[in-house]
Each structure stands twice: as C-alpha cells, then as structure tokens.
Enzyme design. Structure first.
Site, PDB file in Angstrom:
ATOM      1  N   GLU A  19      16.262   0.391  21.342  1.00  0.00           N
ATOM      2  CA  GLU A  19      16.901   0.047  19.833  1.00  0.00           C
ATOM      3  C   GLU A  19      18.898   0.731  20.890  1.00  0.00           C
ATOM      4  OE1 GLU A  19      16.462   1.336  17.044  1.00  0.00           O
ATOM      5  OE2 GLU A  19      14.558   1.074  17.843  1.00  0.00           O
ATOM      6  N   SER A  37     -11.671 -16.895 -12.718  1.00  0.00           N
ATOM      7  CA  SER A  37     -11.030 -17.231 -13.834  1.00  0.00           C
ATOM      8  C   SER A  37      -9.455 -16.638 -14.494  1.00  0.00           C
ATOM      9  CB  SER A  37     -11.648 -16.971 -15.049  1.00  0.00           C
ATOM     10  OG  SER A  37     -12.985 -18.488 -13.960  1.00  0.00           O
TER      11      SER A  37
END
Length: 705
Positions: free
Chosen positions: A105, A382
């Site tokens: 960080e 489908s």
C-alpha cells in the site's frame, strides 16, 4: 578676445531594445507567478473552507452500523462493522506483516508527511503513458483519512481535503500510531475487520503467528477484498500475493530464498471460525453489497463500517416465497446424497428495472456465499433463442407465420440436430419457438445475419466474448455462460415493449453525513415495440401449448424453456442426460428466470430426464402465482399503433423438397399430440466461424413490417 573651446557633450546611453524587451517579459512572468500564487491560495482556501473537522475521537471509534431497507422503506437488516473485529496493538502485529502491508500500500510510509509527492508523480506518468487511470498514489495516512472522515466523491476538492487532513493527522500522531489505527480499521473481506480478525478468519490463528506467505496474502486484500479472496478467487489471490512478495524482495525486506519459499506455500481453501451472517434474505442482501461496491462507487469498508442507509427494491413477500419454494424438496428431482441438485432464481419488475427478489440456491447459507442467482455462469440453451434469433428476426420484418423447414442441414461442417432425432418438415416460426426446435433456429440465425443477434444480446448486457462468433450461439453455445439475473434482465425488453433498463437492486444511498446518492438506470429502446409484442405473442403460445405449459397460471404468461446436454467429453461418453435446465418467463407485472442443475456436473451428478419445462417451469409458477394472486389480471399491453404481422411465407431453402412456389400453409405443419418435451441444445464443437464483426456491435435498425 579669445573663446575657450566648447566642452564635449556626454555620450548618449546605448540601451539595446532586446534588453528592454526581456525586462518586460521578466516583469510579466513575475506578475503571473504572483497572480497564480494568489489564485492558488484562494482555490486552496475555497476547497478547505468546508472540510470535515479533524476529530481524534472519530479515529478511535470503530462503530458505524449500516442499515438496509426494503421497497417500502422498512428496515430489513443491519450490517455492523464491529461484528468481526479484534483490535490489537502494533507490538502484537509481527514485523513481517507490517512490512507486507507497507509493500502493498505505501512503501515510503516512513519517509513522507502524509502525502507522497514522488508516488503522485510516478502514478501520473504511468496513467498518461497507459492512457487510463491504472495507478493510484494514496498513502496509508490518506486511506485512513478517506475511510474515516470523507466520502468516495472523486473530485479535486476531496483530494485536497484528504491531503490536508493527512498532513494534520501526521502532525498529531506518530507513524506507529497511524499504522496501528490503519491495521485495526481496514477491511480484509468475509466480514473480517483488522489484521487480528483477518488472521483468525483465513488461517485460524492469532495474528502474532502469521508467517511471510500469510502476511503477503493478507496485505494484498484491502484494495479489493472480494476480488482477491483466496476462497472464492484463488487464482487472483495467488497473483496478488506474488506481487506483494516481489515488492518486498525488491526493497530488500526479504531475501530471494524467502521469496521462493513463500511462493510455494498453498492458499487457504476454507474460512476458520466463520459464522454466516444472520440477516434475512441473504441472497438478496449479498447482491446489494456487491452492487453498492461494483456499480455505485462505495467500498466494502464503508458498507460494513460507514454508517450507510441503503434503500432497495426488495419485495419481502416475493423474496420469502422464493426462499420457501427453493427449499421445498418436492420441487427437485431425486439425486445422490453427497451433492444435491441446485436451483436459483431472479425476479425483476420489467417496467422499472428493479430487482424484486433473488434465490441464491437451495438452502442458500448466507453472507458472501456463491450466489447462483447472480454469479452462476452456465450455457443458456434454448432460452437464448428469443434474444439471439427470434427477436432480431421480428425486428427485421419476419412474421411469426413465416415457414422454415426442419430437416437435416450442414453449415460447412456444423450440423445441428434436434434432441429427439426427428424432423418435422415445414414449421412456422411460432411453432419452432413453442416446440423449441433447434434446426429452424440455427437456419433463421444464419438468414437474419448473426451480427444482429449478437448486437441485441450485447445491448441487453449478456456476457459475450470475442470468441462467441459461431452459429452455435443460436442454441446457447456461449463461452462464459450466463446467470439467472442475466437472462431475466434480457427478457425484460420483450415484456417492456422493447425498452431495456439495466436491472438494479439499490434505489438510494444516504451516507453518515446525510449526503444522498440516487442511481438512475439508463433506459434504451433495443428493439421496436411491434417486434417485442410479436415475440411476446409467440412466447405466450409456448406456455399455452408448447414446452412451457407447466408455467401456466390464471393470467397471461409468456415464457421459454431451455436445456443443455451433457458435454461431449469422454467422461459422459455412454451417458444420456442434461447439464442445465432453464425457464425464463414473464407476466404483465414481473419477469423471472429459473435455473436448475448441479454445482459440479460429473458422471454421477447430472440431470436425468429433467428439462426446462419440468421443475424450472413449476418453480416459476409456484413463486409468482401466490405473489400475484391479489393483483388484478391484465393483458400484455399492445403497442400504440400496432401493425399486425403480415401473412406467412416460405423462407426456404429453395433446395428443400418442400420448396414449391406455393408456400406451405401453417396449418399443414405437423402437430404434437402430447405436451412437447423441451429439446436440449446440443454442445458440438464450434464450427463455421462467422465473418469478422466490427469492434462495436452494430445497432439494430427497426424495420416494421
């Protein structure tokens, strides 16, 4: 009389014009600098005039409960930041973990005074080179300030306030105190706040016992806890851990030997001492948390620790009905005891785009579990046909009564088949939809131009990739697959007369300072109202007399079934069965999608004679029917100025034995005596790649018949 000579006149100074010009330039520049300095001071004063007050007591307070509300403004649950936080002093945190966090960080934490100008310059240069925002430069001090005092607003004003308060924080506290506050406040994912809770959650140990590999993993989590979770995203977590270790080695915090040994360590695969959240409607609340982070710019730390009020479109009655049905054993086929058949559901108000209910699975177990309603990725079978084939066909002027031929075909090596191996000869588009016949769908997909189906699917938010460019798309042959929320969202365009709104659960957020954020979903017309209404008419036929008949209610219902076969791989060579079963449908009020299948499909766990028209259609009916029982029955709205579809015509192919000039009349097609069975979409290897498409999918131009 003599005259003395006249004294010589003094020489005239020789002032060169160029020097005079430079003098003016320098004076002008000095004036500009002074003016700029004054303007800068004025801007700085303006930005800082309403800054939050620096309150040391706030830094020490870790309690800030967030609230979630339903569609009526009633409180549903609370999210407590302190539920899984155990504060520890810095001397209890091993040095290797402190160094890992700094490497991930803020590597220059002990060198700057709250703002790292060198990091800002480096990030700015990298962003300019890459042409996008790819690097940040916030220090640990700035992150602590942002998570404690400020909003997530991305403006210059907020950044100036953040920098000023960071400098003020550094003036009031030592580096060790700041680091201790940061390590106890930051969120590490899975409900754990602070390094002590994180160590217990991921490794089942005290933070003082964390080793190098574990420290690097923890250090990589705060930037994106869910994204880098070792439990749900192990590949990303491994990549992030390697990055942290490499930064530590580069800065001589560890030796190359330490680096090599740590990279060999396995990741944790389960959580320790983790109790799922006890909030109700867990699948819906989990999705709300994800949406707030991914779409609305808040951090997970703010959600669990920032005192937010989050208003949603949750319908508690509907949500409870979803959970009741999905936990009812009678709505599932029998299966092995070691892995149950799963199901998931998403329900949307298609008029507003609001998500009203979500079912994450059978006995969904709560906080941040795998949410099948939103995180599942399975081939749709489908149920994709209305989106990829028939909707675009109606848009291009085809009629539901147009006739296609259901017969053996071969498209340059790709030969789609019907599940039952039967061929019905001439069929109308309406009949092909209702009976979910595969071959006419692929034939029509090629006729209309596959780019039109791909464009509509992308406009509806379906996750297609660059590899999805084959005719098998007509039968749901996606690379990544879709979730129930994807499919419910896609069908809303048919229910809403061609208008699409991106589904969302959050309607309003109010932060702890009273600032209000109201997301407004974009609305766009993706197909014409006439085309959408014709699609609805065909899907109504599917429910009335086709494969979706089990979804019938005493009100109008439109819908489509979908089933996918087992993959054509050696493990399933001698097996006949299905992998996924779907039903997607809608009433004039709500649109819903239901999926059923196994989490892990193998030779012992697959669907046997289970189709989209069986259990999924029944679940659809059993959820919506009681929810709508007190709602007056309405018809599907017909668009203003609706133009009736023209008479059907024979679409070919001309080489077909059914291709005399006189078109086959629709009533001459073969009828099915019993309620038809859904035909699973086969999963052949992709064949016949489509022509290259433009990077941006073309817009579908409305063509009214």
């Amino acid at each position: 009389m003599s005259h003395s000579p006249k004294p010589p006149e003094p020489p005239t100074p020789n002032v060169q014009p160029s020097k005079r010009i430079w003098r003016y330039i320098l004076l002008g520049l000095a004036g500009l600098l002074i003016l700029g300095f004054v303007a800068g001071l004025g801007t700085l004063a303006y930005f800082l005039r309403d800054r939050p007050q620096f309150d040391p007591a706030t830094l020490g307070s870790l309690q800030a409960t967030s609230f979630i509300y339903d569609q009526d403004g009633n409180q549903v649950t609370t999210l407590h930041g302190e539920q899984n936080r155990v504060p520890v002093s810095l001397d209890q945190i091993p040095l290797v973990l402190q160094q890992a966090v700094l490497a991930a960080e803020d590597i220059r934490f002990y060198e700057h005074q709250g703002v790292d100008l060198r990091a800002i310059a480096r990030a700015a240069l990298a962003n300019i080179i890459e042409g996008r925002y790819s690097q940040g430069a916030s220090t640990i001090t700035q992150q602590l300030i942002k998570n404690t005092f400020l909003t997530t607003e991305k403006t210059m004003k907020r950044k100036v306030q953040e920098a000023y308060l960071a400098w003020q924080l550094e003036s009031e506290y030592s580096k060790e105190q700041i680091l201790e506050m940061y390590l106890n406040r930051i969120y590490f994912g899975h409900g754990s706040y602070g390094v002590q809770a994180a160590a217990q959650t991921y490794f089942g140990k005290d933070v003082s016992a964390v080793n190098l590999a574990e420290a690097a993993l923890l250090a990589g989590l705060p930037c994106l806890p869910s994204y880098y979770s070792p439990v749900t995203n192990p590949e990303r977590a491994l990549e992030r851990r390697s990055y942290v270790l490499s930064v530590m080695a580069k800065n001589d915090l560890i030796t190359p030997y330490n680096l090599a040994q740590a990279q060999k360590q396995p990741l944790p695969h389960q959580l320790h001492g983790f109790t799922p959240g006890r909030y109700p409607y867990a699948a819906y609340i989990d999705y709300v948390i994800d949406e707030v982070v991914s779409r609305h710019g808040f951090t997970e730390n703010q959600i669990f620790n920032g005192g937010l009020k989050i208003y949603t479109s949750l319908d508690p009655h509907l949500q409870q009905q979803i959970e009741t049905v999905l936990t009812d054993e009678s709505f599932y086929p029998p299966g092995p005891d070691d892995q149950p058949v799963q199901a998931a559901m998403a329900v949307i108000n298609h008029n507003s785009g609001e998500i009203k209910g979500l079912g994450g699975g059978r006995n969904y177990d709560g906080r941040r579990s795998f949410n099948r309603a939103t995180q599942l990725r399975r081939q749709p079978g489908s149920v994709i046909k209305p989106v990829m084939v028939y909707g675009p066909a109606m848009e291009k002027g085809y009629s539901p009564d147009d006739v296609l031929v259901d017969e053996p075909v071969n498209f340059s090596g790709y030969a789609p088949v019907n599940y039952d191996g039967q061929y019905r000869g001439p069929v109308t588009i309406r009949q092909a939809v209702a009976q979910s016949i595969n071959i006419p769908a692929v034939t029509l997909f090629k006729m209309i131009g596959p780019e039109n189906g791909i464009a509509l699917a992308k406009n509806l938010g379906l996750p297609l990739t660059k590899e999805d460019r084959y005719l098998s798309l007509a039968l749901g042959g996606f690379t990544q697959g879709v979730s129930p929320l994807h499919m419910a969202g896609a069908y809303t365009c048919f229910a809403n007369l061609g208008a699409y709104r991106q589904p969302q659960a959050v309607t309003r957020i109010v932060d702890s300072q009273g600032n209000e954020y109201t997301p407004v979903p974009e609305t766009r017309q993706v197909i014409s109202a006439n085309a959408a209404y014709r699609m609805t008419e065909m899907l109504v036929t599917t429910v009335q007399s086709g494969t979706g008949y089990r979804a019938q209610m005493r009100r109008p219902v439109a819908g489509k079934t979908g089933t996918t076969e087992l993959p054509q791989v050696p493990d399933f060579k001698w097996l006949k069965g299905n992998k996924d079963a779907w039903f997607v449908g809608y009433t004039p009020e709500l649109t819903a999608a239901v999926w059923m299948g196994y989490d892990h499909t193998d030779a012992k766990h697959y669907l046997k004679q289970i189709y989209g028209g069986s259990y999924p259609a029944q679940i659809f009916r059993e959820v919506l029917n009681p929810v709508l029982q007190d709602v007056s029955v309405q018809s599907f709205p017909q668009p203003e100025g609706y133009v009736a579809a023209r008479a059907g015509r024979f679409l070919g192919p001309d080489s077909s034995p059914y291709s005399p000039r006189a078109a086959v009349k629709p009533q001459e097609t073969v009828e099915v005596e019993q309620p038809p069975t859904e035909q699973p979409a086969p999963s052949p290897p992709p064949a016949e790649p489509l022509p290259p498409l433009s990077p941006k999918p073309p817009e579908i131009t409305p063509i009214l018949p």
